[in-house]
Scaffold this motif. Structure first.
Motif, short mmCIF file in Angstrom:
data_model
loop_
_atom_site.label_atom_id
_atom_site.label_comp_id
_atom_site.label_asym_id
_atom_site.label_seq_id
_atom_site.Cartn_x
_atom_site.Cartn_y
_atom_site.Cartn_z
N ALA A 43 0.84 -1.19 0.00
CA ALA A 43 0.00 0.00 0.00
C ALA A 43 0.88 1.24 0.00
O ALA A 43 2.00 1.22 0.53
N THR A 44 0.35 2.31 -0.60
CA THR A 44 1.04 3.60 -0.57
C THR A 44 0.04 4.69 -0.20
O THR A 44 -1.18 4.51 -0.35
N ILE A 45 0.58 5.82 0.25
CA ILE A 45 -0.26 6.95 0.62
C ILE A 45 0.47 8.23 0.30
O ILE A 45 1.66 8.38 0.58
N THR A 46 -0.23 9.17 -0.32
CA THR A 46 0.38 10.46 -0.65
C THR A 46 0.30 11.41 0.55
O THR A 46 -0.40 11.12 1.54
N SER A 47 0.96 12.54 0.45
CA SER A 47 0.90 13.52 1.52
C SER A 47 -0.51 14.05 1.72
O SER A 47 -0.87 14.51 2.80
N ALA A 88 -2.93 -2.93 -2.54
CA ALA A 88 -2.92 -4.14 -3.35
C ALA A 88 -4.21 -4.93 -3.15
O ALA A 88 -4.75 -4.99 -2.03
N ASP A 89 -4.69 -5.54 -4.23
CA ASP A 89 -5.93 -6.30 -4.15
C ASP A 89 -5.86 -7.42 -3.12
O ASP A 89 -6.85 -7.74 -2.47
N SER A 90 -4.67 -8.00 -2.95
CA SER A 90 -4.51 -9.14 -2.05
C SER A 90 -4.74 -8.79 -0.58
O SER A 90 -4.98 -9.68 0.24
N VAL A 91 -4.67 -7.50 -0.25
CA VAL A 91 -4.82 -7.10 1.16
C VAL A 91 -5.97 -6.13 1.36
O VAL A 91 -6.23 -5.72 2.49
N LEU A 106 0.82 0.84 9.02
CA LEU A 106 0.09 -0.18 8.30
C LEU A 106 -0.63 -1.05 9.33
O LEU A 106 0.01 -1.80 10.07
N GLN A 107 -1.94 -0.89 9.39
CA GLN A 107 -2.75 -1.72 10.27
C GLN A 107 -3.14 -2.98 9.50
O GLN A 107 -3.79 -2.89 8.45
N MET A 108 -2.75 -4.12 10.02
CA MET A 108 -2.99 -5.39 9.34
C MET A 108 -3.93 -6.24 10.18
O MET A 108 -3.57 -6.63 11.29
N ASN A 109 -5.11 -6.49 9.66
CA ASN A 109 -6.11 -7.31 10.36
C ASN A 109 -6.37 -8.59 9.58
O ASN A 109 -6.07 -8.68 8.39
N ASN A 110 -6.93 -9.55 10.27
CA ASN A 110 -7.27 -10.84 9.65
C ASN A 110 -6.09 -11.38 8.85
O ASN A 110 -6.23 -11.75 7.68
N LEU A 111 -4.95 -11.44 9.49
CA LEU A 111 -3.74 -11.88 8.82
C LEU A 111 -3.82 -13.33 8.41
O LEU A 111 -4.44 -14.17 9.11
N LYS A 112 -3.20 -13.63 7.28
CA LYS A 112 -3.18 -14.99 6.72
C LYS A 112 -1.73 -15.47 6.61
O LYS A 112 -0.82 -14.65 6.50
N PRO A 113 -1.53 -16.78 6.59
CA PRO A 113 -0.15 -17.28 6.45
C PRO A 113 0.55 -16.73 5.21
O PRO A 113 1.77 -16.51 5.25
N GLU A 114 -0.19 -16.48 4.15
CA GLU A 114 0.43 -15.95 2.93
C GLU A 114 0.87 -14.49 3.07
O GLU A 114 1.51 -13.95 2.17
N ASP A 115 0.54 -13.85 4.17
CA ASP A 115 1.04 -12.50 4.44
C ASP A 115 2.44 -12.53 5.05
O ASP A 115 3.06 -11.48 5.23
N THR A 116 2.93 -13.71 5.35
CA THR A 116 4.27 -13.84 5.92
C THR A 116 5.32 -13.31 4.95
O THR A 116 5.37 -13.73 3.79
N ALA A 117 6.12 -12.37 5.42
CA ALA A 117 7.13 -11.72 4.56
C ALA A 117 7.92 -10.73 5.40
O ALA A 117 7.57 -10.45 6.55
#
Length: 124
Positions: free
Chosen positions: A49-53, A60-63, A80-91
């Protein structure tokens, strides 16, 4: 010199939440876009994800629907608030800032800067 320092990674069970933070410091004139990218083993680094000033976001569609990016301009900080995390978010999650440095009394070079990365591991 400019530095981006990330925090907030860790180990969490699937369905859990984490909040990442990244603060930019140094001779900063302005920060244009801030964002988060991630890289899993064997994969290329990808946009999260990105955010402008001005607060315009790109996710991203995946998140989408699970991750939310936000920013405090006065603190040069992005979250970056990450909820409902999935194993595929591992990175490893990397903070990025497109910024202009301050030099000799005014704006100088504009370029990308990266944080050192923070590990996020989601167990199933």
């Amino acid at each position: 010199q400019v530095q981006l320092v990330e925090s907030g990674g860790g180990l969490v069970q699937a369905g859990g939440s984490l909040r990442l933070s990244c603060t930019a410091s140094g001779s900063i004139f302005s920060i244009n876009i801030m964002g988060w990218y991630r890289q899993a083993p064997g994969n290329k680094r990808e946009l999260v994800a990105t955010i402008t000033s001005g607060g315009y976001t790109n996710t991203a569609d995946s998140v989408k629907g699970r991750f939310t990016i936000s920013r405090e301009n006065a603190k040069n900080t992005v979250y970056l608030q990450m909820n409902n995390l999935k194993p595929e978010d591992t990175a490893v999650y990397y903070c990025n800032a497109d910024l202009t440095i301050f030099y000799a009394g005014g704006p100088s070079t504009r370029r990308d800067y990266w944080g050192q990365g923070t590990q996020v591991t989601v167990s199933s």
